[in-house]
Write a protein that holds these residues in place. Structure first.
Motif, mmCIF file in Angstrom:
data_model
loop_
_atom_site.group_PDB
_atom_site.id
_atom_site.type_symbol
_atom_site.label_atom_id
_atom_site.label_comp_id
_atom_site.label_asym_id
_atom_site.label_seq_id
_atom_site.Cartn_x
_atom_site.Cartn_y
_atom_site.Cartn_z
ATOM 1 N N VAL A 31 0.839 -1.201 0.000
ATOM 2 C CA VAL A 31 0.000 0.000 0.000
ATOM 3 C C VAL A 31 0.874 1.251 0.000
ATOM 4 C CG1 VAL A 31 -0.322 0.101 2.531
ATOM 5 C CG2 VAL A 31 -2.040 1.081 1.032
ATOM 6 N N GLY A 32 1.999 1.198 0.725
ATOM 7 C CA GLY A 32 2.923 2.338 0.790
ATOM 8 C C GLY A 32 3.825 2.300 -0.433
ATOM 9 N N HIS A 74 8.871 -6.086 10.127
ATOM 10 C CA HIS A 74 7.965 -5.545 9.092
ATOM 11 C C HIS A 74 6.910 -6.591 8.718
ATOM 12 C CE1 HIS A 74 7.698 -2.445 5.625
ATOM 13 N NE2 HIS A 74 6.536 -3.019 5.812
ATOM 14 N N SER A 113 1.599 -6.826 6.807
ATOM 15 C CA SER A 113 0.759 -7.567 5.853
ATOM 16 C C SER A 113 1.158 -9.033 5.759
ATOM 17 C CB SER A 113 0.872 -6.916 4.470
ATOM 18 O OG SER A 113 2.195 -7.055 3.973
#
Ligand code: 8YV
Length: 312
Positions: free
Chosen positions: A75-76, A279, A282
């Motif tokens: 998304v980023g 990280h 997701s």
């Protein structure tokens, strides 16, 4: 003529296979000499699939004169030079929505871990300290805390919904007040940091949010405050954060992202008032597959009908 797609990093196998059935795929992350590979493919590539760990700079865009679309797996898209792409008329897409819930779960998970000492507790049991030292020091309750969300976008709102279920009071800071939400709005970040117990970072990374969370904001958050970052590492001044954690300026932090991934400062790893994740926002089978499918669907729709589902 089949399209040639440069895939910069690994995506789930099923969707990579689907791409391979339709297009000619080049796996950049497996190339022995990535620079030589880029030069060799110069005139062939019409599409790039980029990832969080290998983006598309202006230099790469320039290197491919026939590039038409960048389908980003995430998304980023801060590591994609969207301005350079748009200047050339190159379409850029990302993968919003499908990862919102999982990413919000990590935000709440980190919050729980820090307040209830879950990771410390796990280490305490496994290392046999429980039997030797007795009970772990008490944690702090989540109920009745105040959470200030930095950037009330899709992920911020999903965190807010979860936080409310824990009895947490939610407010938010952003460049402007959001239409259609009832959470109290703070026009100033410093003022919000002062008013809350938990500062939850969910905003996109860009030049305006670079080191938005600095020494001053951390001081405002105060010695019982906790910082959670599930957005991008560079939104937080990591040096200032380490100083604040070491000096008791804030109480703790939960971090899923770092300034220079995958390198995490050893000073952070030494602190027991932080919980660290590699990280993971997701990182579930379901969400990664949905993200990859959106990457594929954007490419297919673009080459079949000159349309895309999720343009940037
Ligand atoms: C990564 C992310 O994209 O979506 C984002 O912005 O940071 C993650 O979902 C993921 O690690 C895949 O590269």
């Amino acid at each position: 003529m089949t399209q040639e797609v440069l895939v910069t990093g690994p995506i789930p196998a099923a969707q990579l296979e689907e791409l391979e059935e339709i297009y000619t795929i080049h796996r950049l992350w497996q190339a022995e000499d990535p620079e030589a590979k880029l030069a060799e493919l110069r005139n062939n590539i019409t599409a790039i699939v980029s990832t969080a760990f290998f983006g598309v700079s202006a230099r790469i865009i320039k290197a491919f004169p026939n590039l038409e679309i960048i389908s980003h797996f995430g998304v980023g898209y801060d590591n994609v030079d969207v301005a350079a792409a748009k200047e050339r008329g190159i379409v850029v897409t990302n993968t919003p929505d499908v990862l919102t819930d999982d990413t919000a779960d990590i935000g709440i998970g980190l919050t729980l871990c820090v307040f209830r000492r879950l990771v410390e507790g796990d280490i305490y049991v496994r290392s046999g300290q429980w039997a030797i030292k007795g009970k772990l020091p008490l944690g702090r309750a989540l109920r009745g805390r105040k959470m200030g969300i930095v950037g009330l976008g899709r992920i911020g709102q999903a965190v807010a919904k979860r936080a409310e279920a824990f009895g947490i009071d939610v407010s938010y800071y952003g460049q402007r007040r959001k239409e259609g939400v009832n959470y109290p709005y703070h026009a100033g970040l410093e003022q919000m940091a002062e008013a809350v117990d938990i500062l939850m970072v969910t905003c996109p990374y860009n030049t305006a949010t670079h080191h938005l969370i600095n020494a001053k904001i951390l001081k405002s958050l105060g010695k019982t405050g906790v910082l959670i970052n599930i957005a991008r590492g560079k939104i937080v001044d990591e040096g200032a954060l380490i100083d604040a954690l070491e000096g008791g300026v804030i109480a703790g932090a939960g971090l899923d992202v770092f300034e220079n991934e995958p390198d995490v400062p050893s000073a952070l790893c030494r602190l027991d008032n932080v919980v660290l994740q590699p990280h993971q926002g997701s990182a579930t089978h379901e969400t990664r597959a949905a993200m990859a499918q959106l990457v594929v669907n954007n490419l297919r729709l673009y080459f079949e009908k000159a349309e895309v589902l999720t343009p940037v």
